[in-house]
Design a protein around this motif. Structure first.
Motif, PDB file in Angstrom:
ATOM      1  N   GLU A  79      27.635  40.264   0.279  1.00  0.00           N
ATOM      2  CA  GLU A  79      27.293  40.205   1.701  1.00  0.00           C
ATOM      3  C   GLU A  79      25.851  39.785   1.989  1.00  0.00           C
ATOM      4  O   GLU A  79      25.579  39.112   2.988  1.00  0.00           O
ATOM      5  N   HIS A  80      24.912  40.153   1.116  1.00  0.00           N
ATOM      6  CA  HIS A  80      23.512  39.803   1.397  1.00  0.00           C
ATOM      7  C   HIS A  80      23.265  38.307   1.177  1.00  0.00           C
ATOM      8  O   HIS A  80      22.463  37.691   1.880  1.00  0.00           O
ATOM      9  N   THR A 190      19.089  47.625   1.888  1.00  0.00           N
ATOM     10  CA  THR A 190      20.199  48.569   1.882  1.00  0.00           C
ATOM     11  C   THR A 190      19.647  49.974   1.648  1.00  0.00           C
ATOM     12  O   THR A 190      18.511  50.141   1.210  1.00  0.00           O
ATOM     13  N   HIS A 237      19.266  46.708   8.652  1.00  0.00           N
ATOM     14  CA  HIS A 237      20.093  46.342   7.498  1.00  0.00           C
ATOM     15  C   HIS A 237      21.568  46.303   7.890  1.00  0.00           C
ATOM     16  O   HIS A 237      22.326  45.444   7.421  1.00  0.00           O
ATOM     17  N   ASP A 241      24.077  43.269   7.310  1.00  0.00           N
ATOM     18  CA  ASP A 241      25.414  43.396   6.703  1.00  0.00           C
ATOM     19  C   ASP A 241      26.486  42.782   7.612  1.00  0.00           C
ATOM     20  O   ASP A 241      27.399  42.094   7.139  1.00  0.00           O
TER      21      ASP A 241
HETATM   22 ZN    ZN Z   1      23.987  45.703   2.726  1.00  0.00          ZN
END
Ligand code: ZN
Length: 298
Positions: A79-80, A190, A237, A241
């Protein structure tokens, strides 16, 4: 008026780093790809290098991350990087990885973005295709809600409540423009509770996780010596995401995202619901400017 064109990387870029789960070194290569390829993940360590194009249907949610799972292709924590592709305007790329997870780097999108920026992006010969939300789509699970609404701009309204003294209850609206993501969201890391990290590591999970690649939250304070990068880094964050999760549809989205207590699983359900009915969306071309993704009203 000229329209925004699809983009890929100007040339390939390689990097290595620690995998969050294994704690072992992972090699990654990001390569240019032709128009309409989308984002393709490939396992370079397996025979015949199996690959899979990212779509909402190949997304598997694990307790720790979003993974791409299709046939032999099994790659965690994508996802990042997906958020970084969005922020850099990359539509087409092939990502080769030497293990079942991407390097975690510092737990944000910053290193991925820096890698892409280090080689630059190249405009291609076909217009970028953006998904315009035409009807409100909503998924719910108890008090968790994820929603996409028609709007002329891309924005994210998020609410989180971990019922934890260090992470305040928050509700924020973020601009969805790539330029805003790059400046305000890409460096948000995260986070994990210290007690959860200890529990996971005793089970052989998150072996690479620690203060170098996550905000670790103790019972009463953040344990990272340097503190937070933004005072609201947690919800930033979450916005990062969501941007990565939504880009798993393979195209930027034009619409307003609203998420209450949402996470990777709800975001994926929302994408599947959006794409399940052709009346919910249509593909559009957009002017050659980032500003269409959001308003100046923020
Ligand atoms: Zn994340």
């Amino acid at each position: 008026m000229s329209v925004s064109m699809q983009c890929t990387l100007a040339k390939e870029v390689t990097a290595s780093g620690i995998g969050l789960h294994s704690g072992k070194n992972v090699e990654m290569k990001i390569m240019p790809a032709p128009v309409d390829t989308g984002i393709v993940f490939c396992r370079s360590d397996l025979a015949h290098k199996p690959s899979a194009r990212v779509t909402p249907q190949v997304v598997e949610i694990s307790p720790l991350c979003t993974k791409v799972l299709s046939g032999e292709v099994d790659i965690s924590t994508v996802e990042h990087l997906m958020a970084a592709f969005y922020g850099a305007g990359v539509d087409n790329a092939i990502v080769e990885v030497s293990a079942s997870e991407l390097p975690v780097f510092d737990g944000s999108s910053a290193a991925f973005l820096m890698l892409i920026d280090s080689v630059g992006v190249q405009k291609q010969s076909k217009p970028k295709r953006v998904i315009k939300v035409m009807k409100e789509v909503i998924v719910e699970d108890g008090d968790k809600i994820a929603m996409l609404k028609p709007d002329d701009h891309f924005s994210l309204t998020l609410e989180l409540d971990f019922k934890h003294p260090v992470i305040p209850h928050q509700k924020c609206k973020f601009d969805g423009r790539p330029s805003y993501f790059r400046k305000e969201l890409a460096r948000a890391r995260t986070f994990a509770m210290q007690r959860d990290v200890e529990k996971m590591q005793s089970m052989g999970l998150a072996l690479g996780g620690g203060l170098d690649n996550a905000i670790v939250v103790g019972d009463f304070s953040v344990l990272n010596a340097e503190g937070l990068r933004h005072k609201d880094e947690f919800i930033r964050h979450k916005a990062l995401d969501c941007i990565g999760d939504l880009f798993m549809v393979g195209h930027p989205i034009l619409g307003a995202f609203v998420g209450s207590y949402t996470g990777h699983a709800m975001n994926n359900k929302l994408l599947c619901a959006l794409m399940a009915d052709e009346n919910n969306y249509r593909f559009v071309e957009i002017p050659d400017t980032n500003d269409i993704y959001s308003s100046d009203a923020f």
